[in-house]
Design an enzyme around this catalytic site. Sequence first.
Site, PDB file in Angstrom:
ATOM      1  N   LYS A 259     -45.242  41.903   7.336  1.00 37.90           N
ATOM      2  CA  LYS A 259     -45.869  41.101   6.447  1.00 37.90           C
ATOM      3  C   LYS A 259     -46.205  39.850   6.713  1.00 37.90           C
ATOM      4  O   LYS A 259     -45.524  39.197   7.789  1.00 37.90           O
ATOM      5  CB  LYS A 259     -45.221  41.118   5.069  1.00 37.90           C
ATOM      6  CG  LYS A 259     -45.064  42.535   4.413  1.00 37.90           C
ATOM      7  CD  LYS A 259     -44.016  42.353   3.000  1.00 37.90           C
ATOM      8  CE  LYS A 259     -44.106  43.710   2.180  1.00 37.90           C
ATOM      9  NZ  LYS A 259     -43.167  43.717   0.985  1.00 37.90           N
TER      10      LYS A 259
ATOM     11  N   TYR B 132     -51.254  48.474  -2.948  1.00 31.93           N
ATOM     12  CA  TYR B 132     -50.105  48.543  -3.932  1.00 31.93           C
ATOM     13  C   TYR B 132     -50.647  49.167  -5.163  1.00 31.93           C
ATOM     14  O   TYR B 132     -50.248  48.658  -6.068  1.00 31.93           O
ATOM     15  CB  TYR B 132     -49.444  47.096  -3.977  1.00 31.93           C
ATOM     16  CG  TYR B 132     -48.565  46.653  -2.821  1.00 31.93           C
ATOM     17  CD1 TYR B 132     -47.274  47.488  -2.560  1.00 31.93           C
ATOM     18  CD2 TYR B 132     -48.882  45.587  -2.044  1.00 31.93           C
ATOM     19  CE1 TYR B 132     -46.568  47.170  -1.613  1.00 31.93           C
ATOM     20  CE2 TYR B 132     -47.893  45.005  -1.152  1.00 31.93           C
ATOM     21  CZ  TYR B 132     -46.711  46.083  -0.867  1.00 31.93           C
ATOM     22  OH  TYR B 132     -45.844  45.718   0.124  1.00 31.93           O
TER      23      TYR B 132
ATOM     24  N   PHE C 186     -44.859  41.818 -11.403  1.00 32.27           N
ATOM     25  CA  PHE C 186     -44.953  41.132 -10.351  1.00 32.27           C
ATOM     26  C   PHE C 186     -45.964  41.131  -9.599  1.00 32.27           C
ATOM     27  O   PHE C 186     -46.209  40.749  -8.343  1.00 32.27           O
ATOM     28  CB  PHE C 186     -43.713  41.206  -9.394  1.00 32.27           C
ATOM     29  CG  PHE C 186     -43.169  42.842  -9.187  1.00 32.27           C
ATOM     30  CD1 PHE C 186     -44.027  43.368  -8.087  1.00 32.27           C
ATOM     31  CD2 PHE C 186     -42.297  43.600  -9.725  1.00 32.27           C
ATOM     32  CE1 PHE C 186     -43.650  44.679  -7.559  1.00 32.27           C
ATOM     33  CE2 PHE C 186     -42.244  44.715  -9.422  1.00 32.27           C
ATOM     34  CZ  PHE C 186     -43.038  45.348  -8.338  1.00 32.27           C
TER      35      PHE C 186
ATOM     36  N   ARG D  72     -37.035  53.263   6.657  1.00 35.28           N
ATOM     37  CA  ARG D  72     -36.478  52.610   5.539  1.00 35.28           C
ATOM     38  C   ARG D  72     -35.266  52.112   5.748  1.00 35.28           C
ATOM     39  O   ARG D  72     -34.739  50.836   5.414  1.00 35.28           O
ATOM     40  CB  ARG D  72     -36.475  53.517   4.459  1.00 35.28           C
ATOM     41  CG  ARG D  72     -37.930  53.836   3.833  1.00 35.28           C
ATOM     42  CD  ARG D  72     -38.707  53.111   3.119  1.00 35.28           C
ATOM     43  NE  ARG D  72     -38.204  52.685   1.747  1.00 35.28           N
ATOM     44  CZ  ARG D  72     -38.694  52.113   0.834  1.00 35.28           C
ATOM     45  NH1 ARG D  72     -39.939  51.524   1.053  1.00 35.28           N
ATOM     46  NH2 ARG D  72     -38.176  51.707  -0.293  1.00 35.28           N
TER      47      ARG D  72
ATOM     48  N   THR E 261     -35.088  46.660  -0.520  1.00 38.54           N
ATOM     49  CA  THR E 261     -36.191  45.760  -0.981  1.00 38.54           C
ATOM     50  C   THR E 261     -35.868  44.401  -1.247  1.00 38.54           C
ATOM     51  O   THR E 261     -36.397  43.599  -0.892  1.00 38.54           O
ATOM     52  CB  THR E 261     -36.888  46.451  -2.273  1.00 38.54           C
ATOM     53  OG1 THR E 261     -36.984  47.715  -2.152  1.00 38.54           O
ATOM     54  CG2 THR E 261     -37.926  45.616  -2.841  1.00 38.54           C
TER      55      THR E 261
ATOM     56  N   ARG F   4     -34.556  43.261   6.866  1.00 37.84           N
ATOM     57  CA  ARG F   4     -34.471  42.504   5.598  1.00 37.84           C
ATOM     58  C   ARG F   4     -33.088  41.660   5.544  1.00 37.84           C
ATOM     59  O   ARG F   4     -32.981  40.493   5.185  1.00 37.84           O
ATOM     60  CB  ARG F   4     -34.763  43.289   4.330  1.00 37.84           C
ATOM     61  CG  ARG F   4     -36.208  43.735   4.172  1.00 37.84           C
ATOM     62  CD  ARG F   4     -36.591  44.668   3.330  1.00 37.84           C
ATOM     63  NE  ARG F   4     -37.957  44.771   2.989  1.00 37.84           N
ATOM     64  CZ  ARG F   4     -38.238  45.921   2.255  1.00 37.84           C
ATOM     65  NH1 ARG F   4     -37.377  46.891   1.921  1.00 37.84           N
ATOM     66  NH2 ARG F   4     -39.537  46.107   2.062  1.00 37.84           N
TER      67      ARG F   4
ATOM     68  N   ASN G 144     -40.052  40.037   1.744  1.00 35.45           N
ATOM     69  CA  ASN G 144     -39.053  40.731   2.489  1.00 35.45           C
ATOM     70  C   ASN G 144     -39.511  41.420   3.830  1.00 35.45           C
ATOM     71  O   ASN G 144     -39.042  42.249   4.194  1.00 35.45           O
ATOM     72  CB  ASN G 144     -38.602  41.733   1.625  1.00 35.45           C
ATOM     73  CG  ASN G 144     -39.513  42.731   0.818  1.00 35.45           C
ATOM     74  OD1 ASN G 144     -40.761  42.408   1.266  1.00 35.45           O
ATOM     75  ND2 ASN G 144     -39.165  43.427  -0.183  1.00 35.45           N
TER      76      ASN G 144
ATOM     77  N   HIS H 288     -43.185  46.095   5.041  1.00 33.02           N
ATOM     78  CA  HIS H 288     -43.477  47.200   4.113  1.00 33.02           C
ATOM     79  C   HIS H 288     -43.182  48.590   5.087  1.00 33.02           C
ATOM     80  O   HIS H 288     -43.485  48.498   6.178  1.00 33.02           O
ATOM     81  CB  HIS H 288     -44.998  47.172   3.751  1.00 33.02           C
ATOM     82  CG  HIS H 288     -45.286  48.515   3.008  1.00 33.02           C
ATOM     83  ND1 HIS H 288     -45.039  48.884   1.804  1.00 33.02           N
ATOM     84  CD2 HIS H 288     -45.996  49.734   3.830  1.00 33.02           C
ATOM     85  CE1 HIS H 288     -45.423  50.252   1.756  1.00 33.02           C
ATOM     86  NE2 HIS H 288     -46.075  50.634   2.733  1.00 33.02           N
TER      87      HIS H 288
ATOM     88  N   GLU I 147     -51.276  56.048   2.681  1.00 32.51           N
ATOM     89  CA  GLU I 147     -51.256  54.583   3.396  1.00 32.51           C
ATOM     90  C   GLU I 147     -51.677  54.700   4.585  1.00 32.51           C
ATOM     91  O   GLU I 147     -52.666  53.824   5.244  1.00 32.51           O
ATOM     92  CB  GLU I 147     -49.767  54.065   3.213  1.00 32.51           C
ATOM     93  CG  GLU I 147     -49.309  53.817   2.100  1.00 32.51           C
ATOM     94  CD  GLU I 147     -48.049  53.198   1.756  1.00 32.51           C
ATOM     95  OE1 GLU I 147     -47.367  53.005   0.943  1.00 32.51           O
ATOM     96  OE2 GLU I 147     -47.219  53.146   3.066  1.00 32.51           O
TER      97      GLU I 147
END
Length: 159
Positions: free
Chosen positions: A10, A50, A58, A86, A92, A103, A123, A126, A137
């Site tokens: 990101k 998203y 948010f 992940r 998250t 993260r 964070n 993604h 995606e």
Amino acid sequence: MIQKTLVLIKPDAVKRALVGDCIKRFENAGLKIIGMKMKWVNKDFARKHYSAHIEKPFFKSLSEYITLGPVVAIVLEGIESIELVRKIVGHTEPKQAHPGTIRGDYAHHTIAYTDKTGKSIMNLIHASGTAEEAEQEIKLWFTKEEIHDYKRSDHDFVL
Ligand code: GTP
Ligand code: MG
């Protein structure tokens, strides 16, 4: 099962020069890069990526966050890669992300604090959450021609 998954480094991670570190962690685990590009997305594209979060309180801040600057989009391939990526990325909410995860190592924000500031939780990464998400995606971010089906190694423990 061998899976493909989408990772985005990101804008905050790109700005902080963490691209190489993130890629290294995925490669170290044996994951294979089969697609990669840098892209600065607009608000329209953010809504597509998203789409599951459009109704969330948010969303506006999330859309601002993901359009702050360019991201590095990567398709990774590997055994159960969706879950593995992940795990490497971590929780998250950076506060809950364990040390050793991306993260957990590079952020410490809480959702409560960021919600108060009207900002998204930054964070760094993604990663697709499910096989359905990964499929949608990858289709959104990459054309078929941008995904490369090549043999990297003769060893069967590294794809
Ligand atoms: P992604 O890999 O980016 O999809 O993150 P995730 O799957 O770990 O979380 P999720 O899909 O639920 O949320 C998408 C993104 O929205 C997160 O990565 C955060 O940047 C942001 N976000 C999620 N939940 C909250 C929240 O409660 N408050 C705020 N401010 N931001 C949130
Ligand atoms: Mg998600």
